[in-house]
Scaffold this motif. Structure first.
Motif, PDB file in Angstrom:
ATOM      1  N   SER A  72       6.661 -11.240   2.146  1.00 22.15           N
ATOM      2  CA  SER A  72       6.541  -9.888   1.603  1.00 22.15           C
ATOM      3  C   SER A  72       5.087  -9.483   1.429  1.00 22.15           C
ATOM      4  CB  SER A  72       7.272  -9.794   0.263  1.00 22.15           C
ATOM      5  OG  SER A  72       6.662 -10.633  -0.698  1.00 22.15           O
ATOM      6  N   SER A  73       4.195 -10.462   1.215  1.00 24.92           N
ATOM      7  CA  SER A  73       2.776 -10.140   1.059  1.00 24.92           C
ATOM      8  C   SER A  73       2.171  -9.632   2.358  1.00 24.92           C
ATOM      9  CB  SER A  73       1.992 -11.359   0.567  1.00 24.92           C
ATOM     10  OG  SER A  73       1.891 -12.344   1.585  1.00 24.92           O
ATOM     11  N   ILE A  74       2.851  -9.915   3.479  1.00 21.78           N
ATOM     12  CA  ILE A  74       2.410  -9.389   4.772  1.00 21.78           C
ATOM     13  C   ILE A  74       2.912  -7.961   4.971  1.00 21.78           C
ATOM     14  CG2 ILE A  74       2.532  -9.709   7.280  1.00 21.78           C
ATOM     15  CD1 ILE A  74       2.927 -12.697   6.736  1.00 21.78           C
ATOM     16  N   PHE A  75       4.192  -7.768   4.669  1.00 17.62           N
ATOM     17  CA  PHE A  75       4.818  -6.475   4.957  1.00 17.62           C
ATOM     18  C   PHE A  75       4.525  -5.413   3.902  1.00 17.62           C
ATOM     19  CE2 PHE A  75       7.582  -9.502   7.256  1.00 17.62           C
ATOM     20  CZ  PHE A  75       7.482  -8.947   8.525  1.00 17.62           C
ATOM     21  N   ALA A  76       4.551  -5.779   2.616  1.00 21.89           N
ATOM     22  CA  ALA A  76       4.442  -4.778   1.556  1.00 21.89           C
ATOM     23  C   ALA A  76       3.148  -3.972   1.597  1.00 21.89           C
ATOM     24  CB  ALA A  76       4.625  -5.441   0.192  1.00 21.89           C
ATOM     25  N   PRO A  77       1.970  -4.605   1.657  1.00 17.15           N
ATOM     26  CA  PRO A  77       0.740  -3.795   1.688  1.00 17.15           C
ATOM     27  C   PRO A  77       0.663  -2.898   2.913  1.00 17.15           C
ATOM     28  CG  PRO A  77       0.259  -6.084   1.138  1.00 17.15           C
ATOM     29  CD  PRO A  77       1.683  -6.051   1.596  1.00 17.15           C
ATOM     30  N   TYR A  78       1.099  -3.428   4.078  1.00 14.85           N
ATOM     31  CA  TYR A  78       1.016  -2.640   5.311  1.00 14.85           C
ATOM     32  C   TYR A  78       1.964  -1.443   5.269  1.00 14.85           C
ATOM     33  CZ  TYR A  78       1.486  -1.303  10.205  1.00 14.85           C
ATOM     34  OH  TYR A  78       1.540  -0.579  11.374  1.00 14.85           O
ATOM     35  N   ILE A  79       3.215  -1.682   4.886  1.00 15.07           N
ATOM     36  CA  ILE A  79       4.207  -0.601   4.884  1.00 15.07           C
ATOM     37  C   ILE A  79       3.855   0.454   3.849  1.00 15.07           C
ATOM     38  CG2 ILE A  79       6.627  -0.054   4.409  1.00 15.07           C
ATOM     39  CD1 ILE A  79       7.368  -2.756   5.636  1.00 15.07           C
ATOM     40  N   LEU A 124      10.878   2.337  -2.227  1.00 10.52           N
ATOM     41  CA  LEU A 124      11.372   1.328  -1.292  1.00 10.52           C
ATOM     42  C   LEU A 124      11.406  -0.047  -1.957  1.00 10.52           C
ATOM     43  CD1 LEU A 124      12.261   0.444   1.527  1.00 10.52           C
ATOM     44  CD2 LEU A 124       9.842   0.281   2.170  1.00 10.52           C
ATOM     45  N   SER A 125      10.389  -0.355  -2.738  1.00 11.08           N
ATOM     46  CA  SER A 125      10.353  -1.633  -3.453  1.00 11.08           C
ATOM     47  C   SER A 125      11.534  -1.763  -4.406  1.00 11.08           C
ATOM     48  CB  SER A 125       9.043  -1.760  -4.239  1.00 11.08           C
ATOM     49  OG  SER A 125       7.927  -1.712  -3.384  1.00 11.08           O
ATOM     50  N   GLY A 126      11.822  -0.679  -5.121  1.00 16.39           N
ATOM     51  CA  GLY A 126      12.951  -0.706  -6.043  1.00 16.39           C
ATOM     52  C   GLY A 126      14.278  -0.873  -5.327  1.00 16.39           C
ATOM     53  N   ALA A 127      14.433  -0.197  -4.188  1.00 15.54           N
ATOM     54  CA  ALA A 127      15.679  -0.290  -3.421  1.00 15.54           C
ATOM     55  C   ALA A 127      15.895  -1.718  -2.908  1.00 15.54           C
ATOM     56  CB  ALA A 127      15.655   0.695  -2.263  1.00 15.54           C
ATOM     57  N   LEU A 128      14.827  -2.348  -2.421  1.00 13.67           N
ATOM     58  CA  LEU A 128      14.944  -3.728  -1.933  1.00 13.67           C
ATOM     59  C   LEU A 128      15.316  -4.678  -3.055  1.00 13.67           C
ATOM     60  CD1 LEU A 128      11.902  -4.021   0.511  1.00 13.67           C
ATOM     61  CD2 LEU A 128      14.317  -4.077   1.110  1.00 13.67           C
ATOM     62  N   LEU A 129      14.781  -4.464  -4.232  1.00 12.61           N
ATOM     63  CA  LEU A 129      15.078  -5.340  -5.358  1.00 12.61           C
ATOM     64  C   LEU A 129      16.547  -5.223  -5.770  1.00 12.61           C
ATOM     65  CD1 LEU A 129      13.896  -7.428  -7.185  1.00 12.61           C
ATOM     66  CD2 LEU A 129      12.989  -5.619  -8.653  1.00 12.61           C
ATOM     67  N   ILE A 130      17.094  -4.034  -5.688  1.00 22.34           N
ATOM     68  CA  ILE A 130      18.517  -3.861  -5.976  1.00 22.34           C
ATOM     69  C   ILE A 130      19.358  -4.583  -4.934  1.00 22.34           C
ATOM     70  CG2 ILE A 130      20.400  -2.159  -5.993  1.00 22.34           C
ATOM     71  CD1 ILE A 130      18.548  -0.256  -7.427  1.00 22.34           C
ATOM     72  N   ILE A 149      13.868 -13.468  -3.609  1.00 22.36           N
ATOM     73  CA  ILE A 149      12.450 -13.646  -3.908  1.00 22.36           C
ATOM     74  C   ILE A 149      11.594 -12.803  -2.963  1.00 22.36           C
ATOM     75  CG2 ILE A 149      12.054 -15.672  -2.428  1.00 22.36           C
ATOM     76  CD1 ILE A 149      10.597 -14.983  -5.946  1.00 22.36           C
ATOM     77  N   PHE A 150      12.057 -12.614  -1.718  1.00 23.62           N
ATOM     78  CA  PHE A 150      11.340 -11.706  -0.812  1.00 23.62           C
ATOM     79  C   PHE A 150      11.353 -10.285  -1.378  1.00 23.62           C
ATOM     80  CE2 PHE A 150      11.438  -8.462   2.466  1.00 23.62           C
ATOM     81  CZ  PHE A 150      10.325  -8.765   3.224  1.00 23.62           C
ATOM     82  N   CYS A 151      12.527  -9.823  -1.807  1.00 28.49           N
ATOM     83  CA  CYS A 151      12.651  -8.464  -2.336  1.00 28.49           C
ATOM     84  C   CYS A 151      11.842  -8.294  -3.618  1.00 28.49           C
ATOM     85  CB  CYS A 151      14.121  -8.140  -2.602  1.00 28.49           C
ATOM     86  SG  CYS A 151      15.159  -8.116  -1.126  1.00 28.49           S
ATOM     87  N   SER A 152      11.849  -9.323  -4.474  1.00 28.70           N
ATOM     88  CA  SER A 152      11.108  -9.244  -5.726  1.00 28.70           C
ATOM     89  C   SER A 152       9.605  -9.201  -5.474  1.00 28.70           C
ATOM     90  CB  SER A 152      11.462 -10.452  -6.599  1.00 28.70           C
ATOM     91  OG  SER A 152      10.690 -10.469  -7.777  1.00 28.70           O
ATOM     92  N   LEU A 153       9.140 -10.078  -4.597  1.00 30.38           N
ATOM     93  CA  LEU A 153       7.705 -10.127  -4.318  1.00 30.38           C
ATOM     94  C   LEU A 153       7.227  -8.957  -3.467  1.00 30.38           C
ATOM     95  CD1 LEU A 153       7.961 -13.029  -5.492  1.00 30.38           C
ATOM     96  CD2 LEU A 153       6.182 -13.686  -3.871  1.00 30.38           C
ATOM     97  N   TYR A 154       8.127  -8.326  -2.740  1.00 32.72           N
ATOM     98  CA  TYR A 154       7.734  -7.142  -1.962  1.00 32.72           C
ATOM     99  C   TYR A 154       7.167  -6.075  -2.907  1.00 32.72           C
ATOM    100  CZ  TYR A 154       7.877  -3.191   1.232  1.00 32.72           C
ATOM    101  OH  TYR A 154       7.533  -2.111   1.999  1.00 32.72           O
ATOM    102  N   GLY A 155       7.912  -5.781  -3.969  1.00 27.18           N
ATOM    103  CA  GLY A 155       7.431  -4.794  -4.931  1.00 27.18           C
ATOM    104  C   GLY A 155       6.190  -5.263  -5.664  1.00 27.18           C
ATOM    105  N   PHE A 156       6.147  -6.555  -5.989  1.00 29.38           N
ATOM    106  CA  PHE A 156       5.007  -7.088  -6.723  1.00 29.38           C
ATOM    107  C   PHE A 156       3.734  -7.024  -5.893  1.00 29.38           C
ATOM    108  CE2 PHE A 156       2.345 -10.769  -7.844  1.00 29.38           C
ATOM    109  CZ  PHE A 156       2.049 -10.445  -9.159  1.00 29.38           C
ATOM    110  N   PHE A 157       3.813  -7.441  -4.621  1.00 28.94           N
ATOM    111  CA  PHE A 157       2.613  -7.428  -3.781  1.00 28.94           C
ATOM    112  C   PHE A 157       2.204  -6.003  -3.406  1.00 28.94           C
ATOM    113  CE2 PHE A 157       3.518 -11.972  -2.856  1.00 28.94           C
ATOM    114  CZ  PHE A 157       2.268 -12.452  -3.211  1.00 28.94           C
ATOM    115  N   GLY A 158       3.198  -5.123  -3.251  1.00 33.63           N
ATOM    116  CA  GLY A 158       2.857  -3.734  -3.008  1.00 33.63           C
ATOM    117  C   GLY A 158       2.084  -3.151  -4.176  1.00 33.63           C
TER     118      GLY A 158
END
Length: 336
Positions: free
Chosen positions: A282-289, A306-312, A152-161
């Motif tokens: 992920s909402s903390i890290f994704a926008p910043y990164i 990067l978002s796609g790689a994390l989701l895989i 869920i972290f990996c999925s939301l990382y891409g979503f929040f980014g």
């Protein structure tokens, strides 16, 4: 009023009040404080709400019900994208106006929850609460739980980014007008509504959700790769729509249902609290990164890759979860 309902109502009221006062802020420090209070109010929602809904929903309908509930978030995100850009660019209102406007229905919803939402826990859940609380750390951190937290972290990382940067990306990297970016960005949550309902329905009718979850993770990752790769405007729109159909908002209900399958019922609020915590990190890290790479490289494409790689990575790790058989009668139609 049950404790979980009280927490839900109090959180929603704080959410709405802090949103309204965000528009009144005159300094950046006060703006950050109001947004922090808004987040505090939002944080009470996930654990209490899905704890209630999972407790009162039959196992055979959890995926579908979770998808219907999650569709509210998709509708809200779409309305936020379209409404904010229309109010700011077309109506030429100050940015504060949007906060005032959206605070009102938030507080109204809190009042409606107080009157209409009931939390009727089963007697055996209440009787076993103390015993299961003592072993809560062990129960909520099995191998299955940990891999879901990671996914869920990996999925939301891409979503929040995407949620944070997509309008900016469309305007500055793709050359679209600011008034158009909200409508195009809203394609993702709009498309997620039928996608979430469909896959939630399917997940209720298969004994093992693993293949579906991993397939959606990989497909979502491919969309994250495709969106910045294509140079065609038409294919960009198709990529956004497909990501909406199979991405985070479609995957969420299945994971919520899966967590209910592998967690004692009296621990639902706690497990969804950890589930939400993992995703919101992920909402903390994704926008910043994503913004950091945009500043350093002058391009936002790396953020998508990067978002796609994390989701895989999250999908592959989920392959190592164990099986959890359903408890409802065999007479229910389940696809093997």
């Amino acid at each position: 009023m049950n404790d979980r309902v009280k927490i839900l109502v109090a959180g929603y009221i704080l959410f709405g009040v802090a949103t309204f006062f965000t528009g009144l802020t005159t300094t950046f420090g006060m703006f950050l404080l109001m947004r922090a209070l808004t987040g505090l109010g939002e944080g009470t929602y996930y654990g209490s709400q899905y704890g209630i809904s999972s407790s009162i929903t039959s196992e055979r309908y959890r995926g579908l019900v979770s998808a219907l509930i999650n569709s509210g978030m998709a509708f809200g995100i779409s309305l936020g994208f379209i409404g904010s850009t229309y109010i700011t660019y077309t109506l030429e209102k100050d940015w504060q106006f949007t906060f005032y406007l959206f605070a009102i229905p938030t507080i109204v919803i809190a009042i409606l929850i107080a009157f209409f939402v009931k939390d009727k826990q089963r007697d055996q859940e209440k009787n076993s609460l103390n015993k299961e609380t003592k072993q809560s750390l062990k129960v909520l951190f099995t191998k299955n739980h940990i891999f879901v937290y990671i996914l869920i972290f990996c999925s939301l990382y891409g979503f929040f980014g995407m949620l944070t940067w997509l309008p900016y990306y469309l305007q500055h990297s793709r050359g679209l007008e600011g008034s158009q970016t909200g409508i195009i960005a809203s394609l993702v949550p709009w498309a997620s509504i039928p996608g979430a309902i469909f896959f939630g329905y399917i997940s209720d009718r298969i004994a093992n959700k693993k293949a579906l979850i991993v397939s959606l993770s990989v497909a979502g990752a491919l969309c994250q790769f495709f969106i910045p790769y294509t140079e065609s405007y038409s294919w960009l729109l198709i990529g956004l729509i497909v990501y909406g159909l199979i991405g985070k908002l479609a995957l969420d209900p299945i994971l919520i249902s899966y967590m209910a399958d592998v967690t004692p019922s009296s621990m639902y609020s706690k497990v969804y609290g950890f589930f939400n915590f993992s995703g919101m990190l992920s909402s903390i890290f994704a926008p910043y990164i994503t913004g950091y790479f945009a500043d350093k490289l002058g391009s936002m494409e790396l953020g998508f890759y990067l978002s796609g790689a994390l989701l895989i990575v999250g999908g592959v790790l989920f392959l190592f979860t164990g099986k959890k058989e359903r408890s409802y009668p065999v007479s229910h139609p389940v696809l093997k």
